[in-house]
Design an enzyme around this catalytic site. Structure first.
Site, PDB file in Angstrom:
ATOM      1  CE1 TYR A  69      -3.112  -2.983   0.236  1.00 57.02           C
ATOM      2  CE2 TYR A  69      -3.625  -2.388   2.489  1.00 57.02           C
ATOM      3  CZ  TYR A  69      -3.822  -3.199   1.379  1.00 57.02           C
ATOM      4  OH  TYR A  69      -4.743  -4.216   1.451  1.00 57.02           O
ATOM      5  N   GLY A  70       1.900   1.262  -0.813  1.00 58.20           N
ATOM      6  CA  GLY A  70       2.740   2.447  -0.946  1.00 58.20           C
ATOM      7  C   GLY A  70       3.357   2.841   0.381  1.00 58.20           C
TER       8      GLY A  70
END
Ligand code: NAP
Length: 274
Positions: A69-70
């Site tokens: 998720y980055g």
């Protein structure tokens, strides 16, 4: 009452007590290669802190993140300094997202590296729950090094519980045979993994629901889609929590209020029934 606190429940037999709504944090860290109905800017630190404080005030104690998720894990680590104990943190292993693309590694070596990195990024010395972030080939993923490695990390006390976020019924059930929890897709559009919920119920295992709103697409419908979604989800007694992603304070408030409407019989309906 406007808090989910009285509705905290056990995640199967894992020993974890979680709120019936969890906060998904994809949108805290990643806005590329996602399937939401509209594009969006990542929240700044003030906005993210406000959402976390609001979630906590509303009785949410479960946060769902992942290395894929980055910057989500890293940001949570910074934002949750000094409040680690107040949260149940679920992260994942197996999927990496770099330069706009995902790749997968389910080896024992990568699992160790990934868990160590999550500990560092989240600034903690334990993880409550680690799920395998499957690529969809669930049964072959379960035959790789990742699951036995997570079992060892649990024995060593580095993680408190582990499980699998997959895409198939066979994978979900296989994952529950050896682990604590399955994260399944279960919403108004898609209920193929229902047998995993049934299996969890009969074996006292935990179920987390992802994409409860089909990544927001359900909210584009006319009738009260949120209420219908949560009624469906909570009607299955295996469900411990629905993870809903939001960076919008009004949506978070509405999600909790709707969950409470489903979970607690209202005075009106109690009068009607009597
Ligand atoms: P979701 O929770 O079904 O939907 C999130 C979307 O719905 C967001 O765009 C959000 O936008 C919108 N939304 C939320 N509440 C709303 C409301 N009351 N009214 C209107 N729109 C609303 O989908 P998801 O983010 O794909 O999944 C949820 C979480 O599950 C993720 O954050 C992640 O933690 C987890 N997940 C895991 C996996 C995996 O393990 N493979 C895959 C997908 C998701 P706003 O920000 O504008 O509210």
């Amino acid at each position: 009452m406007n808090s989910l606190q009285p509705f905290h429940r056990s995640l199967g037999d894992s020993g974890l007590r979680i709120s019936p709504l969890g906060l998904g944090t994809v949108k805290f860290g990643r806005n590329q290669g996602v399937k939401y109905p509209a594009s969006f800017e990542l929240p700044d630190d003030r906005q993210a802190l406000d959402i976390l404080a609001q979630a906590q005030e509303l009785g949410i104690n479960l946060l769902d993140t992942a290395p894929a998720y980055g910057s989500s894990e890293e940001r949570l680590g910074e934002l949750l300094k000094n409040q680690r104990k107040q949260w149940i943190i679920c992260t994942k292993v197996g999927e990496e997202f770099e330069e706009g693309k995902s790749y997968f590694d389910f080896s024992a070596a990568h699992t160790l590296l990934s868990v160590e990195r999550s500990l560092r990024r989240l600034k903690t010395d334990y993880l409550d729950l680690v799920l395998v972030h499957s690529d969809g080939n669930d049964l072959s993923v379960l035959n790789e090094g990742v699951y036995p490695t997570l079992a060892k990390l649990k024995q060593a006390g580095v993680i408190r519980a582990f499980g699998f976020s997959g895409k198939t019924t066979e994978g979900g059930i296989g994952a529950l045979e050896q682990g604590d929890c399955a994260m399944v897709t279960y919403n108004l559009h898609e209920q193929r993994e229902l047998p995993v919920l049934d299996y969890a119920l009969s074996h006292n295992k935990g179920i987390l629901v992802k994409k409860a709103l089909a990544s927001g697409h359900i909210c584009l419908q006319d009738e009260d889609p949120l209420l219908a979604s949560l009624k469906l989800i909570y009607s299955h007694p295996a469900v411990a929590s629905a993870i809903i992603g939001t960076i919008n304070p009004a949506h978070l408030r509405e999600n909790v209020a709707t969950a409470l409407r489903v979970l607690q019989p209202s005075e009106a309906s109690a009068c009607h029934a009597s």
